[in-house]
Design an enzyme around this catalytic site. Structure first.
Site, PDB file in Angstrom:
ATOM      1  N   GLY A  39    -124.412  76.805  97.869  1.00 27.17           N
ATOM      2  CA  GLY A  39    -123.091  77.190  98.359  1.00 27.17           C
ATOM      3  C   GLY A  39    -122.877  76.992  99.848  1.00 27.17           C
ATOM      4  O   GLY A  39    -121.968  77.587 100.430  1.00 27.17           O
ATOM      5  N   ASN A  41    -121.703  74.404 101.395  1.00 26.06           N
ATOM      6  CA  ASN A  41    -120.393  73.789 101.650  1.00 26.06           C
ATOM      7  C   ASN A  41    -119.271  74.808 101.474  1.00 26.06           C
ATOM      8  O   ASN A  41    -118.284  74.799 102.216  1.00 26.06           O
ATOM      9  CB  ASN A  41    -120.169  72.582 100.737  1.00 26.06           C
ATOM     10  CG  ASN A  41    -120.819  71.334 101.293  1.00 26.06           C
ATOM     11  OD1 ASN A  41    -120.380  70.807 102.308  1.00 26.06           O
ATOM     12  ND2 ASN A  41    -121.891  70.875 100.650  1.00 26.06           N
ATOM     13  N   MET A 118    -122.796  70.588  89.406  1.00 22.79           N
ATOM     14  CA  MET A 118    -123.710  69.642  88.781  1.00 22.79           C
ATOM     15  C   MET A 118    -123.373  69.350  87.314  1.00 22.79           C
ATOM     16  O   MET A 118    -124.248  69.245  86.474  1.00 22.79           O
ATOM     17  CB  MET A 118    -125.159  70.168  88.903  1.00 22.79           C
ATOM     18  CG  MET A 118    -125.613  70.322  90.340  1.00 22.79           C
ATOM     19  SD  MET A 118    -125.392  68.816  91.337  1.00 22.79           S
ATOM     20  CE  MET A 118    -126.711  67.815  90.686  1.00 22.79           C
ATOM     21  N   ARG A 119    -122.099  69.234  87.037  1.00 23.64           N
ATOM     22  CA  ARG A 119    -121.689  68.843  85.687  1.00 23.64           C
ATOM     23  C   ARG A 119    -120.742  67.661  85.806  1.00 23.64           C
ATOM     24  O   ARG A 119    -119.934  67.606  86.727  1.00 23.64           O
ATOM     25  CB  ARG A 119    -120.930  69.982  84.987  1.00 23.64           C
ATOM     26  CG  ARG A 119    -121.738  71.202  84.693  1.00 23.64           C
ATOM     27  CD  ARG A 119    -120.892  72.172  83.896  1.00 23.64           C
ATOM     28  NE  ARG A 119    -120.564  71.638  82.577  1.00 23.64           N
ATOM     29  CZ  ARG A 119    -121.282  71.836  81.490  1.00 23.64           C
ATOM     30  NH1 ARG A 119    -122.369  72.570  81.535  1.00 23.64           N
ATOM     31  NH2 ARG A 119    -120.921  71.307  80.336  1.00 23.64           N
ATOM     32  N   ILE A 120    -120.878  66.773  84.847  1.00 24.71           N
ATOM     33  CA  ILE A 120    -119.934  65.649  84.831  1.00 24.71           C
ATOM     34  C   ILE A 120    -118.679  66.121  84.111  1.00 24.71           C
ATOM     35  O   ILE A 120    -118.747  66.674  83.007  1.00 24.71           O
ATOM     36  CB  ILE A 120    -120.562  64.436  84.104  1.00 24.71           C
ATOM     37  CG1 ILE A 120    -121.747  63.937  84.935  1.00 24.71           C
ATOM     38  CG2 ILE A 120    -119.529  63.331  83.902  1.00 24.71           C
ATOM     39  CD1 ILE A 120    -122.536  62.814  84.303  1.00 24.71           C
ATOM     40  N   LEU A 121    -117.553  65.965  84.769  1.00 23.68           N
ATOM     41  CA  LEU A 121    -116.294  66.422  84.177  1.00 23.68           C
ATOM     42  C   LEU A 121    -115.677  65.289  83.366  1.00 23.68           C
ATOM     43  O   LEU A 121    -115.609  64.144  83.823  1.00 23.68           O
ATOM     44  CB  LEU A 121    -115.325  66.870  85.274  1.00 23.68           C
ATOM     45  CG  LEU A 121    -115.852  67.961  86.221  1.00 23.68           C
ATOM     46  CD1 LEU A 121    -114.807  68.301  87.271  1.00 23.68           C
ATOM     47  CD2 LEU A 121    -116.242  69.212  85.441  1.00 23.68           C
ATOM     48  N   ASN A 135    -114.107  65.919  95.761  1.00 22.89           N
ATOM     49  CA  ASN A 135    -115.554  66.111  95.645  1.00 22.89           C
ATOM     50  C   ASN A 135    -116.215  65.723  96.960  1.00 22.89           C
ATOM     51  O   ASN A 135    -115.718  64.870  97.686  1.00 22.89           O
ATOM     52  CB  ASN A 135    -116.087  65.209  94.521  1.00 22.89           C
ATOM     53  CG  ASN A 135    -117.584  65.382  94.288  1.00 22.89           C
ATOM     54  OD1 ASN A 135    -118.104  66.502  94.320  1.00 22.89           O
ATOM     55  ND2 ASN A 135    -118.295  64.284  94.065  1.00 22.89           N
ATOM     56  N   HIS A 137    -119.798  64.176  98.327  1.00 26.69           N
ATOM     57  CA  HIS A 137    -120.964  63.466  97.794  1.00 26.69           C
ATOM     58  C   HIS A 137    -121.917  63.124  98.941  1.00 26.69           C
ATOM     59  O   HIS A 137    -121.476  62.606  99.975  1.00 26.69           O
ATOM     60  CB  HIS A 137    -120.488  62.187  97.085  1.00 26.69           C
ATOM     61  CG  HIS A 137    -121.617  61.425  96.475  1.00 26.69           C
ATOM     62  ND1 HIS A 137    -122.217  61.810  95.294  1.00 26.69           N
ATOM     63  CD2 HIS A 137    -122.276  60.309  96.885  1.00 26.69           C
ATOM     64  CE1 HIS A 137    -123.193  60.959  95.001  1.00 26.69           C
ATOM     65  NE2 HIS A 137    -123.250  60.047  95.943  1.00 26.69           N
TER      66      HIS A 137
HETATM   67  C1  GRF Z   1    -124.453  68.914  98.648  1.00 32.92           C
HETATM   68  O1  GRF Z   1    -125.386  68.036  99.175  1.00 32.92           O
HETATM   69  C2  GRF Z   1    -123.357  68.143  97.989  1.00 32.92           C
HETATM   70  O2  GRF Z   1    -123.027  66.980  98.628  1.00 32.92           O
HETATM   71  C3  GRF Z   1    -124.013  67.820  96.677  1.00 32.92           C
HETATM   72  O3  GRF Z   1    -124.652  69.009  96.326  1.00 32.92           O
HETATM   73  C4  GRF Z   1    -125.014  69.702  97.492  1.00 32.92           C
HETATM   74  C5  GRF Z   1    -124.435  71.076  97.415  1.00 32.92           C
HETATM   75  O4  GRF Z   1    -124.911  71.870  98.424  1.00 32.92           O
HETATM   76  N1  GRF Z   1    -123.105  67.278  95.738  1.00 32.92           N
HETATM   77  P1  GRF Z   1    -124.334  73.333  98.649  1.00 32.92           P
HETATM   78  O5  GRF Z   1    -124.452  74.064  97.333  1.00 32.92           O
HETATM   79  O6  GRF Z   1    -122.920  73.196  99.087  1.00 32.92           O
HETATM   80  O7  GRF Z   1    -125.214  73.911  99.692  1.00 32.92           O
END
Ligand code: GRF
Length: 251
Positions: A39, A41, A118-121, A135, A137
Site C-alpha cells: 500500500g 502507493n 494483483m488480479r487480471i481484470l 494503473n 506499472h
Molecule cells: C508497485 O510496484 C506497483 O507498481 C506494482 O505493485 C507495487 C505495489 O506497491 N504494480 P504498493 O502496494 O503500492 O507498495
C-alpha cells in the site's frame, strides 16, 4: 486559458484538434483504490491529497488479499469504506469481477486507481470504466508488461528502468500511457534495490497523474493521451524530484 475554458464550459476551444478531456472540469475526484499488498502507493496518494497537492479524495479501498498492510493503512487513514474482497476457492474470474463491479458501481467513483492490484481484470470490468481506470506499472511500458516489470527489466539488461501510469483497457498493461519517469540502472542494482528506486518514482507519478486528470488536462485522441499545458511537474509543489531521474509529464 484552455484550462479555464475546460473548467468553465467543459468544451475545448479547438474541438477538431482535441477530444474532450477525461474530466472536463476541475473537480475533487472521488477515487476507489484497488490494492493487494503493502500500500505504499496508496499512502503516497493519501499524503499528496492531505498536503493539498492532489484535488481528490479516496472514498473506497478494496483489497483482494487477507490482512494485507494496505487494509490497515486505509483504516488508519480514515478511508470511509475499506473492503477485503477475497475470491472464494474455485471462483471463476468472471464471478469475482462481477462482485467487484457491483461494489464499485454502488460507490460510483469518478476514477478507479489500481496500485499493485494483483488480479487480471476481465473486459467487462475494464469496459465498465472507460478512461476512468488508471494503473501504475513498475516498468517503462510498452516494455516489460505483466507482474514482473522490475525483474524483466533487469533480466533484459535494460540500461533504463522506470514506471508508467496508464489508462486500463482489456489489453493487459497496454492502455494509453499517461506519465512516465525513468532512471539509469546501476551496476549494483539488484531486483530489490531497483524496485525501491523505481518505487520512489511511482510515488511521484501516481499523485501527479491523478492531479493532471483532476485539472481536466488529460485528453485522449486516437488512443493516445495528451496533457494540456499547465504547471509542469517540476514547477508544482510535489516532493522534490529524484536526482538523475527523467520525468515526462506532458505535451
Ligand atoms: C508497485 O510496484 C506497483 O507498481 C506494482 O505493485 C507495487 C505495489 O506497491 N504494480 P504498493 O502496494 O503500492 O507498495
Amino acid at each position: 486559458m484552455y484550462n479555464m475554458l475546460y473548467n468553465l464550459f467543459g468544451v475545448h476551444p479547438h474541438p477538431k484538434s482535441f477530444k474532450s478531456p477525461v474530466f472536463p472540469r476541475l473537480v475533487t475526484l472521488r477515487l476507489a483504490v484497488l490494492a493487494s499488498g503493502r500500500g505504499s502507493n496508496l499512502q503516497a496518494l493519501l499524503d499528496a491529497i492531505d498536503a493539498g497537492w492532489v484535488d481528490a479524495r479516496v472514498d473506497l479501498v478494496i483489497c483482494d488479499r487477507p490482512a494485507a498492510p494496505c487494509l490497515a493503512l486505509a483504516r488508519e487513514r480514515g478511508v470511509p469504506a475499506v473492503l477485503e474482497l477475497r475470491s472464494t476457492p474455485g471462483q471463476k474470474r468472471t464471478d469475482y469481477d462481477a462482485q467487484l463491479l457491483e461494489v464499485l458501481q454502488s460507490e460510483s467513483p469518478d476514477l478507479v486507481v489500481l496500485t499493485g492490484f494483483m488480479r487480471i481484470l476481465g473486459p467487462t470490468l475494464c469496459e465498465a470504466f472507460p478512461n476512468r481506470m488508471v494503473n501504475i506499472h513498475p516498468a517503462l511500458l510498452p516494455a516489460f508488461k505483466g507482474a514482473h516489470g522490475i525483474r524483466d527489466t533487469l533480466q533484459a539488461g535494460a540500461r533504463i528502468a522506470g514506471c508508467t501510469t496508464h489508462f486500463v483497457t482489456a489489453d493487459l498493461d497496454g492502455g494509453p500511457i499517461i506519465l512516465q519517469a525513468a532512471l539509469a540502472v546501476g551496476a549494483d542494482d539488484t531486483k530489490e534495490r531497483l524496485a525501491a528506486r523505481v518505487l520512489e518514482l511511482e510515488h511521484q507519478i501516481l499523485p501527479c497523474t491523478i492531479q493532471r486528470i483532476a485539472e481536466g488536462r488529460v485528453t485522449l485522441n486516437c488512443g493516445k493521451v495528451r496533457i494540456a499545458s499547465g504547471p509542469s511537474w517540476l514547477e508544482s509543489s510535489h516532493p522534490a524530484p529524484v536526482r538523475g531521474a527523467l520525468y515526462a509529464d506532458g505535451y
